[in-house]
Scaffold this active site. Sequence first.
Site, PDB file in Angstrom:
ATOM      1  CB  SER A  67      -5.523  -0.915   5.773  1.00  0.00           C
ATOM      2  OG  SER A  67      -4.259  -0.191   5.676  1.00  0.00           O
ATOM      3  CE  LYS A  70      -4.716   1.010   2.137  1.00  0.00           C
ATOM      4  NZ  LYS A  70      -4.623   0.822   3.629  1.00  0.00           N
ATOM      5  CB  SER A 127      -3.404  -3.234   2.666  1.00  0.00           C
ATOM      6  OG  SER A 127      -4.137  -2.332   3.124  1.00  0.00           O
ATOM      7  CE  LYS A 237      -7.212  -3.177   1.971  1.00  0.00           C
ATOM      8  NZ  LYS A 237      -7.161  -4.027   3.257  1.00  0.00           N
TER       9      LYS A 237
END
Length: 394
Positions: A67, A70, A127, A237
């Site tokens: 993730s 992202k 997320s 993140k």
Amino acid sequence: MKKWIAMLMASVLFCISGSMAVMAEEETGGESAGSVTVTAPSVFLMEASTGKVLYEKDADTRRPPASVTKVMTILLIYDALSAGKIHKEDVVTTSEYAASMGGSQVFLEAGEEQTVDTLLKCIVVSSANDACVAMAEYISGTEEAFVQQMNERAKGLGMENTVFKNCNGLDTDGHVTTARDIALMSRELITKYPDVYEYTKIWMDTIVHKTKKGEEEFGLSNTNKLIRQYSYATGLKTGSTGEAKFCLSATAQKDRIDLIAVIMAAPDVKTRFADAQTLLNYGFSICRKYEDPDWESVQKTVKVERGEEDQVKVVQKSGFSYLDVSGADVSGVEKEVVPKASLKAPVKKGQKAGTVQYLLNGEKIGEVELAAADDVPAMSLKHAIEDVLDSFSL
């Protein structure tokens, strides 16, 4: 409600254990300056304002990023907002495809409407894979078209070892990047759109699902536990999948120094966050930053040859910052303004008219251009004749 309570308890327990770890580190003095010991196979540490690389380990090996992908998705959302293509109050309708996303999600239903602001918050804080696809479709029509934009943006940032196959980071053959490339896109996001911190610093929040079944509150909990564990954390993140293991792009700020620590393929959650703290502590221990507070006050005049005006005001074109990792006392930085002796007309506003040189211990550490503050046209024929006649009269 039970799901929300469970999430709350889990986050509290995680936060308590993380805080104890930080306290223990502070009591023992933490990482000593000049030493770095990390477990993850690929890591990278960068100072964001200068792009200076402070530490790297196997930073160019391609790995699935989970993730952390992202970061690029968020960057493109901000690009679209900045360009006026979309607005935070816009309402986005969730497609069946977006609602079908597995992994981390906020359980959007097909046909459900949420604002861009809410979906962005779901992506950054929780997320949410479903929110990613919903936004990708809203901006580009299809996820495929959005992913093409992701790869084009990556190329423009010099992310030479990155190939995106989706917008959320679910394991897909060929979906890879590197620790260095993650730092590059993270730097672009936080330096170009620092208001992303308004989302990354959220610890817990709620959204409201409005569907045919009625309204239901849903809790969001930040996947980046450093926000509570580490005093200087600002974002950014997390990511984890079976193939990627545990990844993180961690940002932190202290004494006007912004650091980005990237962790890839850590074996577990604790190692991921511990490695990030190790890198950040190391970075803050060696970095000293100088920023010129008075650069806008620099003004000089330069003679203009055969111009409608005899001289032009020149000013410093931009600010200056310097990052030292040698242990020098940056309070001793000096600057020397060196304008050109003269400029030939016509002079254009912004034209180079000299330099401002910065010195530390007698050695130049950088320079910034001096620029003309105004246009000065070339002397007209009438003015030139008058000038000649005046010289004879003398």
